[in-house]
Design a protein around this motif. Structure first.
Motif, PDB file in Angstrom:
ATOM      1  N   LEU A 166      40.924  43.704  35.326  1.00 49.79           N
ATOM      2  CA  LEU A 166      42.063  42.943  34.555  1.00 49.79           C
ATOM      3  C   LEU A 166      41.908  42.555  33.208  1.00 49.79           C
ATOM      4  O   LEU A 166      42.720  42.510  32.385  1.00 49.79           O
ATOM      5  N   SER A 167      40.695  42.609  32.644  1.00 49.08           N
ATOM      6  CA  SER A 167      40.476  42.234  31.060  1.00 49.08           C
ATOM      7  C   SER A 167      40.843  43.769  30.515  1.00 49.08           C
ATOM      8  O   SER A 167      41.605  43.355  29.487  1.00 49.08           O
ATOM      9  N   SER A 208      33.775  40.507  42.218  1.00 48.92           N
ATOM     10  CA  SER A 208      34.573  39.848  41.230  1.00 48.92           C
ATOM     11  C   SER A 208      34.408  40.180  39.705  1.00 48.92           C
ATOM     12  O   SER A 208      35.346  40.295  38.924  1.00 48.92           O
ATOM     13  N   GLU A 209      32.990  40.872  39.548  1.00 44.92           N
ATOM     14  CA  GLU A 209      32.645  41.445  38.154  1.00 44.92           C
ATOM     15  C   GLU A 209      33.720  42.567  37.983  1.00 44.92           C
ATOM     16  O   GLU A 209      34.281  42.608  36.879  1.00 44.92           O
ATOM     17  N   ARG A 254      37.112  41.474  37.477  1.00 43.87           N
ATOM     18  CA  ARG A 254      37.374  40.734  36.011  1.00 43.87           C
ATOM     19  C   ARG A 254      37.468  41.990  34.988  1.00 43.87           C
ATOM     20  O   ARG A 254      38.370  41.909  34.074  1.00 43.87           O
ATOM     21  N   THR A 255      36.971  42.912  35.117  1.00 43.33           N
ATOM     22  CA  THR A 255      36.470  44.079  34.007  1.00 43.33           C
ATOM     23  C   THR A 255      38.296  44.694  34.100  1.00 43.33           C
ATOM     24  O   THR A 255      38.501  45.208  33.099  1.00 43.33           O
ATOM     25  N   CYS A 288      38.460  45.940  44.951  1.00 44.81           N
ATOM     26  CA  CYS A 288      37.293  45.553  44.221  1.00 44.81           C
ATOM     27  C   CYS A 288      36.327  44.790  45.048  1.00 44.81           C
ATOM     28  O   CYS A 288      36.648  43.844  45.706  1.00 44.81           O
TER      29      CYS A 288
END
Length: 271
Positions: A170-171, A163-164, A167-168, A160
């Motif tokens: 992991l979300s 960070s976006e 985050r997606t 990755c």
């Protein structure tokens, strides 16, 4: 009526075993690693050697056929096309993590006719011919019959850059874990992940930012084992869209699509 592509499939199995021998021999020796577009986008001398061997062998036997391979670029046409990943799981190969697959998909008129995935370190050969079922070392495959609350999913985190993106990803995993399900696993190769779904070992696989050569061989193995393919948006599966859900049933695939967001592309994803 004779099957026009059975000879090609038999040849693909032979090639996959030959390629697997090269990969297994290389695992025992020092791995020469090169970087492509990022620190985690790896290619090895073995990747290049196996790909060259596969493409040259196919061109010699079937000079009118096209190919799409993991180290090149191209578009899918109606012509007979071999879609090849010489070492699906290159990072595994570099680290000697024992899940590396040779993947060969064969497409005519943009439809997958057969697939061959050889998990060479494990010596597991997965095959499927359209309309004739899917097999593992000649044993017929059947997807699991478990529902989502008893399901085990597989996916890949991958590199990755932003960070976006992280985050997606992991979300998405958090949303699925809260259903609840039994868990989310990864073996580091999309082709093997999908074959495990086909064999009933897990109930679904999903991934984004993926390439056609990662999944072409295994896609038909999933469907011929009774599974389904779907875009992560919930729409029809498109081999070239770089998004996939492979599941044991439509209900599970639709539930996954409902829960997750599309992962944004990174600059490296276009390479």
């Amino acid at each position: 009526m004779a099957d026009p592509w059975q000879e090609c499939m038999d040849y693909a199995v032979t090639l996959a075993r030959q390629a697997g021998e090269v990969v297994c021999d290389a695992v025992k020796n020092e791995v020469n690693v090169m970087l492509k577009s990022s620190p985690a986008d790896l290619v090895t001398a073995t990747d290049q050697k196996v790909e060259k061997m596969l493409i040259s062998s196919i061109k010699e036997k079937y000079p009118s056929h096209r190919n799409l391979a993991a180290r090149g670029k191209g578009v899918l046409t109606d012509n007979p096309t071999w879609i090849i990943d010489p070492t699906d799981g290159t990072t595994n190969f570099v680290h000697r993590f024992p899940f590396v697959a040779v993947s060969i998909g064969f497409v005519v008129n943009k439809k997958i006719e057969f697939g061959v995935v050889y998990s060479c370190v494990e010596d597991k050969m997965y095959t499927a011919r359209k309309g004739k079922g899917a097999f593992y070392n000649d044993q017929k495959l059947q997807v699991s019959q478990e529902d989502i609350t008893k399901s085990l999913l597989v996916t890949e985190l991958g590199y990755c850059r932003t960070s976006e993106t992280l985050r997606t990803i992991l979300s998405n995993m958090e949303k699925l874990s809260c259903i609840p399900i039994h868990g989310i696993q990864s073996v580091g190769t999309a082709a093997t992940n999908m074959c495990i779904v086909a064999s009933g070992g897990t109930e679904a696989f999903y991934e984004m930012r993926i390439h056609c050569w990662d999944i072409a061989g295994a896609a038909i193995i999933v469907t011929e084992a009774g599974g389904v393919l779907m875009d992560v948006t919930g729409g029809p599966f498109d081999l070239m869209s770089r998004r996939i859900i492979a599941a044991n049933c439509t209900a599970l695939a639709e539930r996954i699509a409902k829960e997750i967001q599309v992962v944004p592309f990174q600059r490296d994803d276009e390479d």
